[in-house]
Structure formats: structure tokens, C-alpha cells
Design a protein around this motif. Structure first.
Motif, short mmCIF file in Angstrom:
data_model
loop_
_atom_site.label_atom_id
_atom_site.label_comp_id
_atom_site.label_asym_id
_atom_site.label_seq_id
_atom_site.Cartn_x
_atom_site.Cartn_y
_atom_site.Cartn_z
N ALA A 55 63.12 10.00 45.84
CA ALA A 55 62.90 8.96 46.85
C ALA A 55 62.54 9.58 48.20
N GLY A 56 63.25 10.65 48.57
CA GLY A 56 62.91 11.34 49.81
C GLY A 56 61.54 11.98 49.76
N MET A 57 61.20 12.56 48.60
CA MET A 57 59.88 13.16 48.43
C MET A 57 58.78 12.11 48.55
N VAL A 58 59.00 10.94 47.96
CA VAL A 58 58.02 9.86 48.02
C VAL A 58 57.81 9.42 49.47
N SER A 59 58.90 9.33 50.23
CA SER A 59 58.80 8.89 51.62
C SER A 59 58.01 9.88 52.46
N SER A 60 58.21 11.18 52.19
CA SER A 60 57.51 12.20 52.96
C SER A 60 56.09 12.44 52.46
N ALA A 61 55.92 12.49 51.12
CA ALA A 61 54.60 12.77 50.56
C ALA A 61 53.60 11.67 50.89
N GLY A 62 54.06 10.42 50.99
CA GLY A 62 53.14 9.32 51.29
C GLY A 62 52.65 9.30 52.72
N VAL A 63 53.32 10.06 53.62
CA VAL A 63 52.89 10.08 55.02
C VAL A 63 51.60 10.87 55.19
N LEU A 64 51.43 11.95 54.41
CA LEU A 64 50.24 12.78 54.55
C LEU A 64 48.94 12.00 54.31
N PRO A 65 48.80 11.21 53.23
CA PRO A 65 47.56 10.42 53.08
C PRO A 65 47.33 9.43 54.21
N ILE A 66 48.41 8.83 54.73
CA ILE A 66 48.26 7.88 55.84
C ILE A 66 47.72 8.59 57.08
N VAL A 67 48.29 9.76 57.38
CA VAL A 67 47.85 10.53 58.55
C VAL A 67 46.42 11.00 58.38
N MET A 68 46.07 11.46 57.18
CA MET A 68 44.69 11.88 56.94
C MET A 68 43.73 10.71 57.08
N GLY A 69 44.15 9.52 56.63
CA GLY A 69 43.31 8.34 56.79
C GLY A 69 43.10 7.98 58.25
N MET A 70 44.18 8.04 59.05
CA MET A 70 44.05 7.75 60.49
C MET A 70 43.12 8.75 61.16
N TRP A 71 43.27 10.02 60.81
CA TRP A 71 42.43 11.06 61.41
C TRP A 71 40.96 10.84 61.05
N SER A 72 40.68 10.54 59.79
CA SER A 72 39.30 10.33 59.35
C SER A 72 38.70 9.10 60.01
N LEU A 73 39.47 8.03 60.11
CA LEU A 73 38.97 6.81 60.75
C LEU A 73 38.63 7.05 62.21
N HIS A 74 39.44 7.85 62.90
CA HIS A 74 39.13 8.15 64.30
C HIS A 74 37.87 8.99 64.41
N LYS A 75 37.71 9.96 63.52
CA LYS A 75 36.51 10.79 63.56
C LYS A 75 35.26 9.99 63.23
N MET A 76 35.40 8.93 62.44
CA MET A 76 34.27 8.07 62.10
C MET A 76 34.11 6.92 63.09
N HIS A 77 34.94 6.89 64.16
CA HIS A 77 34.88 5.85 65.19
C HIS A 77 35.16 4.46 64.63
N LEU A 78 36.08 4.39 63.67
CA LEU A 78 36.46 3.11 63.06
C LEU A 78 37.89 2.78 63.48
N THR A 79 38.09 2.62 64.77
CA THR A 79 39.44 2.45 65.32
C THR A 79 39.71 0.98 65.60
N GLU A 80 39.98 0.23 64.55
CA GLU A 80 40.34 -1.18 64.72
C GLU A 80 41.83 -1.33 65.00
N PRO A 81 42.23 -2.26 65.88
CA PRO A 81 43.66 -2.43 66.20
C PRO A 81 44.51 -2.76 64.98
N TRP A 82 43.97 -3.57 64.04
CA TRP A 82 44.76 -3.98 62.89
C TRP A 82 45.13 -2.76 62.03
N ILE A 83 44.16 -1.91 61.73
CA ILE A 83 44.42 -0.72 60.93
C ILE A 83 45.36 0.23 61.68
#
Length: 497
Positions: free
Chosen positions: A217-245
Motif C-alpha cells: 500500500a505504501g509502495m502504491v502511494s509513492s509509485a503512483g506519484v511519479l507518473p503524475i509528476v511526469m504528466g504535469m511536467w510534460s503538460l507544462h513543457k507542451m504549454h497545456l496548463t489548464e486550471p482543471w488539470i
């Protein structure tokens, strides 16, 4: 007197095996008094159980007709366990399938693989226009015929169109995938929090199973943060910064971190769920034998290593990148509403540091100031290089969980199939758009009567941009049109010579 009274109670198996506290008190009292009655009671209980084992509990793999003593009972709050080498071997240690079943395990691997694929793909699209531009601007060879040169230009034009269209599709799918994985993580973290709030968490019947479920359960909580952070980083680099996301991603990281800190505390024996079985030996007082408290320290160590990695290495890195994501996403809004430069200047003048401000502005003219301008590029290189390392190390940790066999990959059920197929809508939509294009997808989603002509749609789009601000879909379409117009212009310009 109290010790003597405890010893008298420890002669009764119903008292000894009623709870872990009673077992620990008797173990401590017998060690102080040097009596062997308690030892014989435990030995008789273990031998009788091993003669007629309960499949859901297991154990007794090293038992050969008699129990090899001694045994150990640890009553430390953070490390409660019972251990006997002959009978504890083979005790059930399976992870709750809702937390770490095969479908859930594969689902997290798919999430990590998909975000890595889109991140690499979108970042690679920056190289394709440069390569095509160099190829397109090369000097025409003397022995090249006009027909062959025209064929090459048409091929280049088709490639430019394909890469531009694919880039647009990947950006649209990235937005939808980020939203999907945020909801997936929030749902899984809510389930873990609900399970942790219960007295008998994860419905675990043995300490190995309880510790494994808590670690996963702890691994799931931590491992799932990396894809979210990578998604935020990629969206910013692509200039897709919507408030909802943005707010959805921030909420997902906060919930995941809260769950991670809650699962970091070691579980205790009072959180075990009782077996629904009444056929325990009478020598055990009609209760489950102390095998339910067994803990194999070698297996616990191998389970602890990836958990510690997620806690002490991967999670701090993800939080640092998450902080950068938040700053980069909020910077344009803060620049519009707050005059940060003016505030800094006024603050320095009020503090009597105006001269230092002038010296700082003068120093910007020196040669070393050019390196400061390269800092964003250097920061991007460092962050994305560590992305590659983090994904690789996270895959190694997943492989370690498979190696210690805490996950039963033969235990497939309805929930496991649902968990694994949750990403199929995003994958199927991406494949459909690549094969048939965005126009066919829009026609399939909307009736023909709802389509407007191109001029009216273009006018409404510009009107919406002026009234409600720029949106990600407008940015995507505007950039793709600009790229295509630039490519056509270059090709037309070269064909005139």
C-alpha cells in the motif's frame, strides 16, 4: 505475587492463546522464573496443529513430527512477532488482492509505461522538425534530376504533415491520460485510507500478510506519484496548463502523500482479522495457534528494501519536481497579477540596499550572466535525466516484489481484470486517432447536423479565445497550423528557385 499469578494463568491454554498480549506476558514471566510449563504448552499446541493443518494459515514446512524449540516472542510495539523455525516456515503471506493483486500490479506498470511513452514521444517531436529542416535546406546535388528532387520534397512534406498531426494527437491524449490517472490514483488512495481506518486493515489473517499488504500500500502511494509528476511536467513543457488539470494533479499528489505517511507506521497484531474457522486444536484452547504472529526477518528485509527506496529516494525526488511544477504552472498567473520585480526593488530600497540592486543590474552585462540564461535548459536536462533513472529504479523495485513472491499472479478475478483494463480507453482512442485522424473521430462523436462550416467555426473559436482566454486545444491547433504553414512556405519558396 503478580508474577506467580501470571504463571498460574499461563498453565491454561485458553488464556495463553487468547491474545498476543497474553502470549507475550507468559513468555516474559516464564523466562524470569525459569519454568518450562509454558514451553510445553506452546510445543503441544504447535505439534497438534501441524498434524492437521488449516490450508488458509499454512506453515509447518520444516516440521518433522516434533517442534524444534526454542521459540521467540517479541512484544516491542513496532516489532511484534512470534518465531519458530520449524512451524513458521510456509505461513500464509499473500497480499490483499484489492491492494496488490496481479491486475493492480500490472495496472501500475501500464500507467508508468504509458506516461513514459508519451513523455519520450512528445519530447522527441522537437528533434524531428530540425532534422527535416536541415534535410530540406540541403543543396541540390548536380546529378539530381528535377523529378527525383520533386519526389523527395513531396516525401518530406508528407513526413512533416505526419509528425505535426501525430504531435497534435499525442498532446490531446496526454491531457486525457493525465486526467484518467489522477482519478485512478485518487480512487486507489481512497480505498487504502478506508482500509487503514478499519480495525482489521486489509483483511489480513497473519502478520506476514499484514506487513506485506501495508508495504505494498505504501509502495502504491509513492509509485503512483511519479507518473503524475511526469504528466504535469510534460503538460507544462507542451504549454497545456489548464486550471482543471492543475488542481486535479495537485489534489492527487496531496492525497497520495497523506496515504504514504499513514502507511509508513508499522502495523500491530491487534489489526489482524480473525479466521472464520472453529476447528483449532484443543491444546491451543480453541484459538488459532501463534503461527498467525510469525514473522520471517529475511523476507521482511527484502520487502523493506523497495519500500525504503520509495520512501527515502523516489518520494523526495517526486516532491521536488512537483514543487517545480507548481511554481512553473503558477508563474504566468503571478506575473500578470503581481509585479514581483517592482516589489523586490521597493523592498531593497527600503532596506537601504539600492546600491546592491544597481550593482546586480550591472553585473548582468558580464559574460558569466549568459550562463544564468542557460539555467532553465540545464534544469530541464537534469530533471528529465533523473526521470529516466527514476523509471528504471521503480521497475527494479517492481521486479523485487515479483522475486519475493508477495503477489500471487495466479489469483485473477473480476476486480483484477477491471483494474488492468482501466487504461484501454486512452490507448484505444490514441490508436484510433493515429490510424484515422482527428476529423473522423469528431464525426463519430458528433452528428453531421451538429457540424458547422469552417468559417463559422473559426470565427467562434477566435471569439471564444478573446472572451475566455487561451485553452490547450486552441494552443494545439494554432501550433499545428503554424507549423504546417511554415513547412508549406519553405517548400514553396524552394520550388521557385
Amino acid at each position: 505475587m503478580a508474577a506467580n499469578r501470571t504463571l498460574l494463568l499461563c498453565d491454561d491454554p485458553k488464556y495463553v492463546f487468547q491474545s498476543f498480549n497474553n502470549l507475550g506476558n507468559c513468555y516474559t514471566a516464564s523466562g524470569e522464573a525459569g519454568t518450562s510449563n509454558f514451553t510445553k504448552i506452546v510445543e503441544r499446541c504447535l505439534n497438534d496443529y501441524c498434524k492437521n493443518q488449516y490450508p488458509d494459515l499454512g506453515g509447518c514446512e520444516n516440521w518433522h513430527g516434533t517442534t524444534a524449540l526454542p521459540f521467540v516472542v517479541s512484544t516491542t510495539t513496532s516489532n511484534q512477532y512470534f518465531w519458530n523455525n520449524a512451524t513458521c516456515a510456509g505461513v500464509s503471506k499473500g497480499v490483499n488482492t484489492d491492494i496488490g493483486g496481479p491486475g493492480v500490479f500490472v495496472s501500475y506498470l501500464m500507467q508508468l509505461g504509458l506516461i513514459s511513452y508519451f513523455w519520450i514521444l512528445l519530447r522527441s517531436f522537437r528533434l524531428f522538425p530540425l532534422l527535416i529542416s536541415k534535410w530540406n535546406r540541403r543543396k541540390q546535388l548536380p546529378n539530381t534530376s528535377p523529378a527525383k528532387d520533386q519526389t523527395q520534397r513531396r516525401t518530406i512534406l508528407r513526413l512533416c504533415h505526419y509528425f505535426t498531426q501525430h504531435d497534435r494527437i499525442a498532446r490531446v491524449i496526454l491531457v486525457e491520460f493525465q486526467e484518467a490517472q489522477c482519478f485512478f490514483m485518487i480512487a486507489s488512495q481512497a480505498a487504502i485510507l478506508l482500509a487503514k481506518s478499519s480495525t482489521a486493515i486489509f483483511q489480513s489473517n497473519t502478520m506476514p500478510s499484514l506487513r506485506a499488504s501495508n508495504g505494498i500500500a505504501g509502495m502504491v502511494s509513492s509509485a503512483g506519484v511519479l507518473p503524475i509528476v511526469m504528466g504535469m511536467w510534460s503538460l507544462h513543457k507542451m504549454h497545456l496548463t489548464e486550471p482543471w488539470i492543475f488542481f486535479l494533479s495537485v489534489a492527487t499528489v496531496i492525497v497520495s502523500e497523506f496515504t504514504l505517511y499513514w502507511t509508513h507506521k508499522a502495523p500491530t497484531v491487534d489489526q489482524l482479522s480473525a479466521f472464520g474457522y472453529n476447528g483449532w486444536p484443543q491444546s491451543c484452547g480453541g484459538y488459532a495457534p501463534p503461527l498467525i504472529y510469525c514473522a520471517d526477518h529475511s523476507e521482511a528485509y527484502y520487502l523493506r528494501v523497495p519500500v525504503v527506496f520509495f520512501w527515502q529516494v523516489l518520494n523526495p525526488y517526486c516532491l521536488i519536481v512537483f514543487g517545480l511544477d507548481v511554481i512553473l504552472w503558477l508563474r504566468p498567473y503571478l506575473a500578470k497579477t503581481v509585479d514581483l520585480k517592482g516589489i523586490c526593488q521597493r523592498t531593497l530600497f527600503h532596506l537601504g540596499l539600492g546600491n546592491s540592486l544597481l550593482k546586480g543590474e550591472r553585473s548582468a552585462a558580464f559574460a558569466w550572466a549568459a550562463w544564468i540564461k542557460r539555467f532553465p535548459s540545464l534544469l530541464t536536462f537534469c530533471v528529465e535525466s533523473l526521470f529516466v533513472a527514476a523509471v528504471f529504479l521503480e521497475c527494479l523495485c517492481f521486479a523485487e516484489f515479483v522475486h519475493i513472491k508477495v503477489i500471487d499472479f495466479s489469483n485473477w478475478g473480476f476486480g483484477q481484470i477491471v483494474a488492468m483494463t482501466i487504461w484501454f480507453p486512452v490507448v484505444s482512442k490514441y490508436a484510433y486517432l493515429v490510424l484515422f485522424g482527428t476529423q473522423s473521430y469528431s464525426q463519430a462523436r458528433m452528428p453531421e447536423s451538429d457540424h458547422v462550416d469552417n468559417n463559422e467555426e473559426k470565427y467562434n473559436q477566435y471569439a471564444d479565445i478573446e472572451s475566455s482566454g487561451l485553452k490547450s486545444s486552441h494552443v494545439i491547433e494554432h501550433k499545428s497550423k503554424a507549423n504546417m504553414e511554415g513547412i508549406h512556405g519553405e517548400v514553396d519558396q524552394e520550388t521557385t528557385f
